[in-house]
Design a protein around this motif. Structure first.
Motif, PDB file in Angstrom:
ATOM      1  N   ILE A  93       0.840  -1.206   0.000  1.00  0.00           N
ATOM      2  CA  ILE A  93       0.000   0.000   0.000  1.00  0.00           C
ATOM      3  C   ILE A  93       0.872   1.253   0.000  1.00  0.00           C
ATOM      4  O   ILE A  93       0.539   2.251  -0.642  1.00  0.00           O
ATOM      5  CB  ILE A  93      -0.965   0.008   1.209  1.00  0.00           C
ATOM      6  N   PHE A  94       2.003   1.198   0.691  1.00  0.00           N
ATOM      7  CA  PHE A  94       2.927   2.334   0.654  1.00  0.00           C
ATOM      8  C   PHE A  94       3.442   2.562  -0.767  1.00  0.00           C
ATOM      9  O   PHE A  94       3.603   3.704  -1.197  1.00  0.00           O
ATOM     10  CB  PHE A  94       4.085   2.107   1.618  1.00  0.00           C
ATOM     11  N   ALA A  95       3.661   1.490  -1.509  1.00  0.00           N
ATOM     12  CA  ALA A  95       4.085   1.636  -2.909  1.00  0.00           C
ATOM     13  C   ALA A  95       2.994   2.344  -3.723  1.00  0.00           C
ATOM     14  O   ALA A  95       3.293   3.220  -4.555  1.00  0.00           O
ATOM     15  CB  ALA A  95       4.396   0.268  -3.514  1.00  0.00           C
ATOM     16  N   ALA A  96       1.736   1.988  -3.488  1.00  0.00           N
ATOM     17  CA  ALA A  96       0.628   2.656  -4.176  1.00  0.00           C
ATOM     18  C   ALA A  96       0.533   4.122  -3.752  1.00  0.00           C
ATOM     19  O   ALA A  96       0.252   5.009  -4.576  1.00  0.00           O
ATOM     20  CB  ALA A  96      -0.686   1.928  -3.886  1.00  0.00           C
ATOM     21  N   PHE A  97       0.760   4.374  -2.474  1.00  0.00           N
ATOM     22  CA  PHE A  97       0.770   5.736  -1.939  1.00  0.00           C
ATOM     23  C   PHE A  97       1.847   6.568  -2.643  1.00  0.00           C
ATOM     24  O   PHE A  97       1.584   7.679  -3.125  1.00  0.00           O
ATOM     25  CB  PHE A  97       1.033   5.663  -0.433  1.00  0.00           C
ATOM     26  N   MET A  98       3.064   6.028  -2.738  1.00  0.00           N
ATOM     27  CA  MET A  98       4.158   6.755  -3.372  1.00  0.00           C
ATOM     28  C   MET A  98       3.898   6.970  -4.853  1.00  0.00           C
ATOM     29  O   MET A  98       4.232   8.024  -5.407  1.00  0.00           O
ATOM     30  CB  MET A  98       5.479   6.017  -3.159  1.00  0.00           C
ATOM     31  N   GLU A  99       3.291   5.990  -5.513  1.00  0.00           N
ATOM     32  CA  GLU A  99       2.949   6.155  -6.929  1.00  0.00           C
ATOM     33  C   GLU A  99       1.935   7.282  -7.114  1.00  0.00           C
ATOM     34  O   GLU A  99       2.039   8.092  -8.041  1.00  0.00           O
ATOM     35  CB  GLU A  99       2.389   4.839  -7.481  1.00  0.00           C
ATOM     36  N   SER A 100       0.968   7.370  -6.193  1.00  0.00           N
ATOM     37  CA  SER A 100      -0.031   8.452  -6.256  1.00  0.00           C
ATOM     38  C   SER A 100       0.625   9.810  -6.062  1.00  0.00           C
ATOM     39  O   SER A 100       0.288  10.779  -6.747  1.00  0.00           O
ATOM     40  CB  SER A 100      -1.112   8.233  -5.192  1.00  0.00           C
ATOM     41  N   VAL A 101       1.579   9.890  -5.127  1.00  0.00           N
ATOM     42  CA  VAL A 101       2.299  11.137  -4.887  1.00  0.00           C
ATOM     43  C   VAL A 101       3.114  11.519  -6.116  1.00  0.00           C
ATOM     44  O   VAL A 101       3.072  12.670  -6.587  1.00  0.00           O
ATOM     45  CB  VAL A 101       3.208  11.016  -3.641  1.00  0.00           C
ATOM     46  N   ARG A 102       3.854  10.569  -6.673  1.00  0.00           N
ATOM     47  CA  ARG A 102       4.695  10.847  -7.846  1.00  0.00           C
ATOM     48  C   ARG A 102       3.866  11.253  -9.058  1.00  0.00           C
ATOM     49  O   ARG A 102       4.287  12.093  -9.854  1.00  0.00           O
ATOM     50  CB  ARG A 102       5.542   9.612  -8.192  1.00  0.00           C
ATOM     51  N   ARG A 103       2.678  10.667  -9.191  1.00  0.00           N
ATOM     52  CA  ARG A 103       1.813  10.931 -10.336  1.00  0.00           C
ATOM     53  C   ARG A 103       1.186  12.317 -10.265  1.00  0.00           C
ATOM     54  O   ARG A 103       0.659  12.838 -11.237  1.00  0.00           O
ATOM     55  CB  ARG A 103       0.725   9.848 -10.372  1.00  0.00           C
ATOM     56  N   GLY A 104       1.217  12.905  -9.058  1.00  0.00           N
ATOM     57  CA  GLY A 104       0.637  14.237  -8.897  1.00  0.00           C
ATOM     58  C   GLY A 104      -0.815  14.232  -8.475  1.00  0.00           C
ATOM     59  O   GLY A 104      -1.500  15.256  -8.585  1.00  0.00           O
ATOM     60  N   ASP A 105      -1.299  13.068  -7.958  1.00  0.00           N
ATOM     61  CA  ASP A 105      -2.671  13.026  -7.435  1.00  0.00           C
ATOM     62  C   ASP A 105      -2.795  13.987  -6.253  1.00  0.00           C
ATOM     63  O   ASP A 105      -1.804  14.316  -5.590  1.00  0.00           O
ATOM     64  CB  ASP A 105      -3.007  11.628  -6.920  1.00  0.00           C
TER      65      ASP A 105
END
Length: 198
Positions: free
Chosen positions: A97-109
């Motif tokens: 879930i932290f990986a999904a969290f970081m992907e959301s942050v990097r994507r600019g969500d």
């Protein structure tokens, strides 16, 4: 499929979702020590048992424990424990879930952590990630001391959606994703375009 014309709003529950445990007892041990935490549990044992048996609301049981632990504590000490708690959060992350969290942050969500836990022990950790917002339960402080009461409604269930809509009144125009381990987040799931139960 995500409509690329929509702004992405991604919501993460905290306890059991971003981290693999309940932060309440872990923070309590950090803030007041193991002995005092055990003494508080013993003093509140009847209410906690009634909660586990479904006889009373969980918020009522947790508030009795919260008062026993923190009433009269200097807010500066409480806040300092919250700052130090970041390392414990790092050690209890659910890596998927932290990986999904970081992907959301990097994507600019637009990323929110929405939790019934208290902001003082989530906010310091969340600050490490630019743009991440925390919506959580607030404690009442008077004259620099915790009263043992809340300054907001418990940020759970419909209250999560209410707090989110205060900051995001145009949610219908966004692509909303929810990560949660708890059915109490159903109000958020009902407005989401996609939900991940973890």
């Amino acid at each position: 499929m995500h409509d690329k014309g929509k702004r992405r709003v991604t919501l993460f529950d905290f306890d059991g979702t971003l981290i693999a445990c309940d932060s309440f007892p872990k923070f309590a041990v950090e803030a007041v020590g193991k002995l005092r935490f055990i003494q508080a549990l013993a003093a509140c044992a009847m209410r906690l048992c009634a909660w586990k048996l479904g006889l009373i609301d969980g918020t009522d049981a947790k508030m009795h424990l919260f008062r026993r632990l923190y009433r009269g504590m200097p807010y500066a000490s409480f806040k300092k424990s919250g700052e130090e708690f970041s390392a414990i959060i790092d050690g209890n992350l659910r890596q998927d879930i932290f990986a999904a969290f970081m992907e959301s942050v990097r994507r600019g969500d637009t990323v929110y952590i929405i939790s019934a836990s208290v902001e003082e022990w989530i906010e310091p950790w969340a600050r490490k990630f630019p743009g991440v917002k925390v919506l959580s339960t607030r404690v009442e402080v008077r004259d620099g001391v915790l009263t043992g009461e809340l300054a907001s409604a418990n940020c759970k269930g419909v209250e999560k959606l209410k707090r989110l809509r205060e900051l995001e009144p145009e949610l219908n125009g966004c692509y909303v994703t929810v990560y949660s381990d708890n059915k109490s987040d159903k109000p958020l799931m009902e407005i989401a375009d996609e939900t991940f139960m973890v």
